[in-house]
Design a protein around this motif. Structure first.
Motif, mmCIF file in Angstrom:
data_model
loop_
_atom_site.group_PDB
_atom_site.id
_atom_site.type_symbol
_atom_site.label_atom_id
_atom_site.label_comp_id
_atom_site.label_asym_id
_atom_site.label_seq_id
_atom_site.Cartn_x
_atom_site.Cartn_y
_atom_site.Cartn_z
ATOM 1 N N UNK A 149 26.241 35.975 31.007
ATOM 2 C CA UNK A 149 25.867 36.923 31.911
ATOM 3 C C UNK A 149 24.752 36.206 32.817
ATOM 4 N N UNK A 150 25.099 36.807 34.110
ATOM 5 C CA UNK A 150 23.939 36.406 35.290
ATOM 6 C C UNK A 150 23.723 37.845 35.627
ATOM 7 N N UNK A 151 22.702 38.051 36.244
ATOM 8 C CA UNK A 151 22.318 39.252 36.980
ATOM 9 C C UNK A 151 23.059 39.757 38.049
ATOM 10 N N UNK A 152 23.303 40.702 38.258
ATOM 11 C CA UNK A 152 24.113 40.890 39.645
ATOM 12 C C UNK A 152 25.523 41.734 39.232
ATOM 13 N N UNK A 153 26.419 41.648 40.480
ATOM 14 C CA UNK A 153 27.612 42.313 40.405
ATOM 15 C C UNK A 153 28.719 41.052 39.910
ATOM 16 N N UNK A 154 29.776 41.506 39.883
ATOM 17 C CA UNK A 154 30.855 40.628 39.900
ATOM 18 C C UNK A 154 32.136 40.890 40.664
ATOM 19 N N UNK A 155 33.325 40.398 40.179
ATOM 20 C CA UNK A 155 34.613 40.526 40.852
ATOM 21 C C UNK A 155 35.581 40.448 40.043
ATOM 22 N N UNK A 156 36.903 40.626 40.489
ATOM 23 C CA UNK A 156 38.084 39.806 40.027
ATOM 24 C C UNK A 156 39.065 39.899 41.024
ATOM 25 N N UNK A 157 40.104 38.963 41.021
ATOM 26 C CA UNK A 157 41.374 39.137 41.865
ATOM 27 C C UNK A 157 42.530 39.357 40.698
ATOM 28 N N UNK A 158 43.185 40.407 40.990
ATOM 29 C CA UNK A 158 44.431 40.653 40.099
ATOM 30 C C UNK A 158 45.541 40.336 40.796
ATOM 31 N N UNK A 159 46.607 39.376 40.245
ATOM 32 C CA UNK A 159 47.904 39.103 40.977
ATOM 33 C C UNK A 159 49.220 39.517 39.825
ATOM 34 N N UNK A 160 50.095 39.985 40.820
ATOM 35 C CA UNK A 160 51.226 40.310 40.099
ATOM 36 C C UNK A 160 52.211 40.975 40.821
ATOM 37 N N UNK A 385 35.149 34.665 41.008
ATOM 38 C CA UNK A 385 34.544 34.043 39.587
ATOM 39 C C UNK A 385 35.685 34.514 38.520
ATOM 40 N N UNK A 386 36.439 35.628 38.711
ATOM 41 C CA UNK A 386 37.143 36.148 37.859
ATOM 42 C C UNK A 386 38.575 36.247 38.388
ATOM 43 N N UNK A 387 39.581 36.172 37.560
ATOM 44 C CA UNK A 387 40.981 36.501 37.844
ATOM 45 C C UNK A 387 41.537 37.304 36.739
ATOM 46 N N UNK A 388 42.700 37.941 37.268
ATOM 47 C CA UNK A 388 43.565 38.678 36.255
ATOM 48 C C UNK A 388 44.977 38.445 36.434
ATOM 49 N N UNK A 389 45.723 37.880 35.631
ATOM 50 C CA UNK A 389 46.991 37.451 36.029
ATOM 51 C C UNK A 389 48.018 38.508 34.960
ATOM 52 N N UNK A 390 48.702 39.342 35.686
ATOM 53 C CA UNK A 390 49.531 40.345 35.344
ATOM 54 C C UNK A 390 50.824 39.730 34.589
ATOM 55 N N UNK A 391 51.124 40.734 33.553
ATOM 56 C CA UNK A 391 52.355 40.696 32.872
ATOM 57 C C UNK A 391 53.611 40.044 33.386
ATOM 58 N N UNK A 392 54.289 38.957 32.941
ATOM 59 C CA UNK A 392 55.396 38.569 33.547
ATOM 60 C C UNK A 392 55.138 37.873 35.084
ATOM 61 N N UNK A 393 53.716 37.402 35.193
ATOM 62 C CA UNK A 393 53.365 36.700 36.229
ATOM 63 C C UNK A 393 52.811 35.300 35.885
ATOM 64 N N UNK A 394 53.362 34.102 36.654
ATOM 65 C CA UNK A 394 52.970 32.840 36.364
ATOM 66 C C UNK A 394 51.419 32.483 36.749
ATOM 67 N N UNK A 395 50.540 32.241 35.571
ATOM 68 C CA UNK A 395 49.221 31.829 36.120
ATOM 69 C C UNK A 395 49.157 30.443 36.998
ATOM 70 N N UNK A 396 48.311 30.269 37.783
ATOM 71 C CA UNK A 396 48.259 28.837 38.615
ATOM 72 C C UNK A 396 47.908 27.731 37.685
ATOM 73 N N UNK A 397 48.622 27.356 36.700
ATOM 74 C CA UNK A 397 48.291 26.337 35.815
ATOM 75 C C UNK A 397 48.705 25.115 36.694
ATOM 76 N N UNK A 398 47.759 24.202 36.596
ATOM 77 C CA UNK A 398 47.786 22.818 37.086
ATOM 78 C C UNK A 398 47.800 22.727 38.659
#
Length: 460
Positions: A149-160, A385-398
């Motif tokens: 943890x660091x102090x403060x707010x956060x984020x995420x980008x969910x894609x699918x 700083x954070x991402x969420x890769x949804x079901x049946x969605x390819x994460x950006x590997x490589x």
């Protein structure tokens, strides 16, 4: 003969209104419902998860830890972006390491220092502090849970893709943030050129919802039944939420926000007060000039109002409580093809991205949703700083991600084998499989809620 009772679509206005009475049955006994966040009553966040039959988040973590699931082993991948901490709270938890004994079945914290927090937050903080040193995982900056943890707010980008569960993830995240942090949450709604909005992702949370609309613009709320046998009918804006706020500028809205409240916010197409909060151009209908003459040939799109609002939240001191803003269809606002036009769209996006760190330091979190990562400008993604890769969605590997970041998930089979309601949450160091309930299914309304703004009445 089967005795199963099958759910059937309603076919009369009376039945639609009966459904509405259930969906919009507002919660009236919380501190937020009373309009006084200092009242000794419970907070909306405490009531929401109970009403939606969601387990307290600390119990979700405890269950995952008991099963050896990576969502507890690597808290930096999922627990960290949801449990927001201030610097003094991090210092407190550092002191409590070794002094608390977390028990998921005991609703009360084991140390008096946590008793001043609402119970759902107190138990989550206790879970963090009850550290045996085996949760942070590889590439973590330290050997304790708290080091994630660091102090403060956060984020995420969910894609699918559509139907992958982004809407229910958004609703669950809102419920978790309010439960864990007594967060003030704003769902950034939109207005098209016609002034019509037909989005209904927030209906599950209607009993706790305040709708914020720009003042002085006539509004018609139409209920459009799915059954062609039932004619559309109108209701008041107050009939579909607990409260209504009418604002005249971003700063005016900030001055009316209530700690721990959930808001559905519609942007002001007149952009009143936007240039006060932002150095960029915001052109209302009174500043449009004929084609061929100096000046803008069209008003600034309404959704760009959000750039001014975030600037106002960071720049001024009207409201300093934890604030999370949710942007669905994020590519519409953070357009990768934005140009340097008379509305400064490109410049606004660049400024937003540059201010991301300052926003987090000021307790502002931004959660975004898109069908694909490429739909969102790389300036914005570089600050994620954070991402969420949804079901049946390819994460950006490589793949090379903006900001010299990379995806740590080793194989796309993890998400390709998931069902709706499951996803992979990750940052550049760790990843964790997550799941959430289908809270959307609890708000059954066989009709569309159409909120129509009369833009012609204000010159648009």
């Amino acid at each position: 003969m089967s005795k199963t009772q099958y759910i059937q679509e309603v076919s009369t206005e009376r039945e639609i209104r009966e459904q509405m009475a259930r969906v919009f049955d507002t919660h009236e006994t919380s501190a937020q419902a009373l309009g006084d966040p200092t009242a000794p009553n419970h907070n909306d966040g405490e009531n929401i998860y109970q009403s939606l039959s969601m387990a307290p988040f600390h119990k979700y973590l405890a269950l995952c830890e008991d099963r050896g699931q990576n969502v507890a082993t690597f808290p930096s991948a999922w627990a960290t972006p949801l449990i927001h901490l201030k610097e003094r709270e991090i210092q407190l938890l550092e002191q409590l390491v070794g002094e608390v004994e977390y028990d998921p079945n005991d609703p009360h914290p084991s140390h008096e220092a946590l008793e001043r927090y609402p119970l759902p937050r107190a138990k989550a903080l206790e879970w963090i502090a009850d550290d045996t040193g085996d949760r942070t995982g590889w590439n973590a900056s330290g050997s304790r849970t708290l080091d994630a943890w660091t102090a403060g707010g956060s984020d995420y980008l969910a894609h699918g893709a559509p139907g992958s569960g982004k809407s229910t993830l958004m609703q669950s995240t809102i419920a978790w943030l309010q439960q864990l942090n007594n967060e003030t949450v704003l769902l950034a709604d939109t207005l098209d050129d016609s002034g019509t909005n037909e989005r209904s992702e927030w209906l599950t949370l209607a009993p706790w919802t305040t709708i914020a609309v720009p003042a002085g613009i006539p509004i018609d709320v139409r209920i459009v039944p799915e059954s062609p046998e039932v004619a559309p009918f109108s209701v008041g804006l107050e009939d579909i939420c607990r409260d209504v706020v009418r604002y005249e500028s971003p700063r005016d809205l900030l001055g009316q926000l209530l700690e721990g409240q959930f808001y559905v916010v519609f942007p002001d197409p007149l952009h009143r007060g936007c240039e006060e909060a932002s150095r960029h151009a915001f052109h209302g209908p009174d500043r449009v000039t004929p084609v061929g003459e100096p000046g803008p040939s069209s008003p600034t799109p309404a959704d760009q109002w959000w750039f001014a609002f975030v600037q106002a939240r960071i720049k001024f001191s009207e409201f300093n409580h934890w604030t999370s803003i949710f942007f669905d269809e994020a590519g519409n606002l953070f357009d990768p093809d934005a140009e340097k036009d008379e509305h400064d769209e490109y410049q606004k996006i660049r400024k937003f991205a540059k201010d991301f760190a300052d926003a987090r330091k000021n307790g502002v979190s931004v959660f975004t949703y898109a069908h694909a990562l490429s739909e969102v400008t790389h300036f914005f993604r570089a600050k994620q700083r954070w991402w969420v890769t949804m079901a049946e969605t390819d994460p950006p590997i490589g793949k090379s991600l903006p900001g010299e970041k990379s995806c740590p998930i080793p194989t796309k089979k993890y998400t390709n084998q998931m069902d709706t309601g499951e996803a992979m949450a990750w940052n550049t160091n760790n990843y964790a499989s997550i799941s959430w309930p289908n809270v959307k299914g609890q708000a059954r309304l066989d009709a569309e809620v159409s909120i129509d703004f009369d833009l012609e009445a204000v010159g648009l």
